[in-house]
Motif scaffolding. Structure first.
Motif, PDB file in Angstrom:
ATOM      1  N   UNK A   1     -53.120 -14.336 -23.199  1.00 53.18           N
ATOM      2  CA  UNK A   1     -52.035 -14.529 -22.251  1.00 53.18           C
ATOM      3  C   UNK A   1     -50.699 -14.337 -22.966  1.00 53.18           C
ATOM      4  N   UNK A   2     -49.631 -14.172 -22.197  1.00 53.22           N
ATOM      5  CA  UNK A   2     -48.304 -14.048 -22.800  1.00 53.22           C
ATOM      6  C   UNK A   2     -48.000 -15.328 -23.575  1.00 53.22           C
ATOM      7  N   UNK A   3     -47.760 -15.211 -24.886  1.00 50.72           N
ATOM      8  CA  UNK A   3     -47.588 -16.436 -25.694  1.00 50.72           C
ATOM      9  C   UNK A   3     -46.261 -17.132 -25.422  1.00 50.72           C
ATOM     10  N   UNK A   4     -46.184 -18.392 -25.800  1.00 48.87           N
ATOM     11  CA  UNK A   4     -44.945 -19.149 -25.738  1.00 48.87           C
ATOM     12  C   UNK A   4     -44.364 -19.176 -27.147  1.00 48.87           C
ATOM     13  N   UNK A   5     -43.082 -18.884 -27.270  1.00 48.48           N
ATOM     14  CA  UNK A   5     -42.438 -18.828 -28.581  1.00 48.48           C
ATOM     15  C   UNK A   5     -41.513 -20.027 -28.756  1.00 48.48           C
ATOM     16  N   UNK A   6     -41.448 -20.505 -30.006  1.00 52.01           N
ATOM     17  CA  UNK A   6     -40.524 -21.594 -30.305  1.00 52.01           C
ATOM     18  C   UNK A   6     -40.111 -21.502 -31.770  1.00 52.01           C
ATOM     19  N   UNK A   7     -38.928 -21.976 -32.099  1.00 58.02           N
ATOM     20  CA  UNK A   7     -38.482 -21.943 -33.492  1.00 58.02           C
ATOM     21  C   UNK A   7     -39.385 -22.807 -34.366  1.00 58.02           C
ATOM     22  N   UNK A   8     -39.601 -22.351 -35.601  1.00 58.39           N
ATOM     23  CA  UNK A   8     -40.461 -23.105 -36.515  1.00 58.39           C
ATOM     24  C   UNK A   8     -40.176 -22.627 -37.934  1.00 58.39           C
TER      25      UNK A   8
ATOM     26  N   UNK B   1     -44.525 -18.832 -33.517  1.00 58.77           N
ATOM     27  CA  UNK B   1     -43.245 -19.142 -34.152  1.00 58.77           C
ATOM     28  C   UNK B   1     -42.236 -18.003 -33.963  1.00 58.77           C
ATOM     29  N   UNK B   2     -41.007 -18.376 -33.654  1.00 57.85           N
ATOM     30  CA  UNK B   2     -39.905 -17.414 -33.621  1.00 57.85           C
ATOM     31  C   UNK B   2     -39.277 -17.242 -35.006  1.00 57.85           C
ATOM     32  N   UNK B   3     -39.645 -18.076 -35.939  1.00 60.69           N
ATOM     33  CA  UNK B   3     -39.032 -18.023 -37.260  1.00 60.69           C
ATOM     34  C   UNK B   3     -38.437 -19.371 -37.624  1.00 60.69           C
ATOM     35  N   UNK B   4     -37.733 -19.430 -38.757  1.00 56.52           N
ATOM     36  CA  UNK B   4     -37.143 -20.706 -39.226  1.00 56.52           C
ATOM     37  C   UNK B   4     -36.355 -21.423 -38.127  1.00 56.52           C
ATOM     38  N   UNK B   5     -36.431 -22.730 -38.170  1.00 54.08           N
ATOM     39  CA  UNK B   5     -35.923 -23.537 -37.056  1.00 54.08           C
ATOM     40  C   UNK B   5     -34.427 -23.809 -37.126  1.00 54.08           C
ATOM     41  N   UNK B   6     -33.625 -22.812 -37.561  1.00 52.43           N
ATOM     42  CA  UNK B   6     -32.170 -22.931 -37.455  1.00 52.43           C
ATOM     43  C   UNK B   6     -31.802 -22.355 -36.108  1.00 52.43           C
ATOM     44  N   UNK B   7     -31.679 -23.198 -35.118  1.00 53.35           N
ATOM     45  CA  UNK B   7     -31.568 -22.734 -33.744  1.00 53.35           C
ATOM     46  C   UNK B   7     -30.217 -22.148 -33.408  1.00 53.35           C
TER      47      UNK B   7
ATOM     48  N   UNK C   1     -27.417 -13.775 -37.701  1.00 49.08           N
ATOM     49  CA  UNK C   1     -28.476 -13.972 -36.715  1.00 49.08           C
ATOM     50  C   UNK C   1     -27.919 -13.784 -35.305  1.00 49.08           C
ATOM     51  N   UNK C   2     -27.001 -12.851 -35.174  1.00 43.43           N
ATOM     52  CA  UNK C   2     -26.419 -12.506 -33.879  1.00 43.43           C
ATOM     53  C   UNK C   2     -26.665 -11.029 -33.634  1.00 43.43           C
TER      54      UNK C   2
ATOM     55  N   UNK D   1     -18.492 -23.297 -30.600  1.00 41.36           N
ATOM     56  CA  UNK D   1     -18.385 -22.685 -31.934  1.00 41.36           C
ATOM     57  C   UNK D   1     -19.730 -22.143 -32.393  1.00 41.36           C
ATOM     58  N   UNK D   2     -20.815 -22.724 -31.868  1.00 40.61           N
ATOM     59  CA  UNK D   2     -22.167 -22.304 -32.243  1.00 40.61           C
ATOM     60  C   UNK D   2     -22.892 -21.724 -31.024  1.00 40.61           C
ATOM     61  N   UNK D   3     -23.667 -20.716 -31.270  1.00 36.87           N
ATOM     62  CA  UNK D   3     -24.479 -20.102 -30.207  1.00 36.87           C
ATOM     63  C   UNK D   3     -25.914 -19.974 -30.708  1.00 36.87           C
ATOM     64  N   UNK D   4     -26.910 -19.914 -29.791  1.00 36.94           N
ATOM     65  CA  UNK D   4     -28.309 -19.799 -30.213  1.00 36.94           C
ATOM     66  C   UNK D   4     -28.534 -18.535 -31.052  1.00 36.94           C
ATOM     67  N   UNK D   5     -29.439 -18.663 -32.001  1.00 37.67           N
ATOM     68  CA  UNK D   5     -29.788 -17.514 -32.835  1.00 37.67           C
ATOM     69  C   UNK D   5     -30.146 -16.299 -31.986  1.00 37.67           C
ATOM     70  N   UNK D   6     -29.691 -15.157 -32.417  1.00 39.37           N
ATOM     71  CA  UNK D   6     -29.977 -13.848 -31.811  1.00 39.37           C
ATOM     72  C   UNK D   6     -29.469 -13.737 -30.374  1.00 39.37           C
TER      73      UNK D   6
END
Length: 354
Positions: free
Chosen positions: A170-177, A206-212, A235-236, A263-268
């Motif tokens: 199935x379509x996976x669920x992604x989350x920072x890790x 995992x979407x990658x390191x958890x620096x959101x 990461x933008x 001042x901060x926005x979500x990664x990518x």
């Protein structure tokens, strides 16, 4: 008869014996006839022998019957043991081939047969039977810790040519890790679950390191080279546009950028950047925006933009991470330079700058 008469008679008999000749008795003509007909006699004997052999063979084959014709029974869907017993009753010999099945629990079942049921064949003929050796996998494996793309490729290979694969992603669920991007963190159903029918495999990846979040950089006034360095380490995802430079604006510099409330926005996250370009060539360089559309990725993947000069010298303009979909990058290179975009080391798009 007196003594002298007897003696005389004996002398006459001896004289007659001396005068005897075979030809006078007919023997010479007999032997000559026998010799003349000898070849005919031999031919007659040989012919008689062949005639006897011919009739003997005819009589033999008339009394010996060939195998009787029988009807091939229907054994598809039956257990192998039951199918073999039916073959034996019909005096048919099975030729068995094993094949993986798509249906859990049918190991040892006849999947196909040739000739088909109802065919008329002679006794002692061979009937080919395809027997199920069971499904390729009968339990859900343990996928946590594996790379999602590798698992997807392995399952496609495992069930290649199968109309109904036993494991469907199935379509996976992604989350920072903290795990590398693409690493499988969770799965459902769990490892060891019996497969009695096709299962849907749900994964958390995992979407990658958890620096959101990422701090919004200040870009106004940056040159193309400075901007490409920012693309490489940020990461933008920057979406570049251009306009002709005006007034005292420097060629190939950032003149405006998208503003955010925080001042901060979500990664990518995507951020608009506008650059000022000169008209035509400027100091032997042509300015422009390399843009293309590619597949969207659920997590950032490595990409690079290479430049190959007219004399064949190749160098990299920028290495960066990107999630795909729309890509745009500024450049300032000599005419006839070839720009090539690589996605995970695979060529994606190539243009020649004019």
């Amino acid at each position: 008869m007196d003594k002298n008469g007897i003696v005389e008679k004996i002398k006459n008999t001896g004289k007659n014996l001396k005068d005897f000749r075979p030809e006078r008795a007919g023997l010479t003509s007999y032997f000559e006839s026998l010799q003349a007909n000898g070849k005919t006699l031999v031919a007659t004997v040989i012919a008689a022998v062949f005639v006897m052999l011919f009739f003997a063979c005819v009589i033999f084959f008339l009394h010996v019957k060939g195998p009787e014709e029988v009807m091939v029974p229907e054994v598809r869907g039956k257990e192998l043991t039951e199918a073999l017993l039916e073959m034996q009753k019909k005096e048919l010999y099975p030729k068995i081939t094993l094949r993986y099945s798509e249906v859990p629990g049918d190991k040892g079942t006849i999947l196909d047969q040739n000739p088909s049921a109802g065919s008329i064949v002679k006794g002692y003929s061979r009937v080919s039977l395809v027997v199920s050796r069971g499904v390729i996998v009968d339990k859900v494996g343990g996928y946590v810790g594996q790379n999602f793309d590798e698992l997807k490729m392995n399952l496609q290979t495992l069930f290649a040519g199968t109309a109904n694969p036993l494991i469907v992603l199935e379509e996976p669920m992604y989350k920072p890790d903290v795990s590398a991007a693409g690493t499988i963190l969770e799965q459902d159903p769990p490892e060891g679950t019996d497969i009695s029918e096709p299962v849907k495999l749900s994964l958390v990846v995992s979407r990658g390191p958890s620096f959101e979040n990422t701090r919004v950089p200040r870009l106004t006034g940056l040159s193309i080279n400075d901007m490409l360095q920012t693309v490489a380490r940020s990461r933008i995802i920057f979406e570049f546009t251009s306009r002709p430079m005006a007034g005292k604006e420097k060629p190939g510099t950032v003149v405006s950028q998208q503003q955010f409330e925080s001042e901060f926005i979500p990664n990518y996250s995507r951020m608009g950047v506008e650059m000022a370009f000169p008209n035509g060539e400027y100091e032997d360089n042509v300015y422009g925006i390399f843009s293309t559309e590619i597949t969207e990725y659920p997590y950032p993947v490595p990409m690079r933009l290479d430049a190959t000069s007219a004399d064949g010298n190749t160098y990299t303009l920028v290495n960066f991470m990107h999630t795909g979909l729309s890509i745009s990058l500024p450049y300032a290179v000599p005419k006839e330079t070839t720009l090539t975009l690589y996605v995970v080391d695979k060529e994606q798009k190539k243009i020649i700058v004019h």
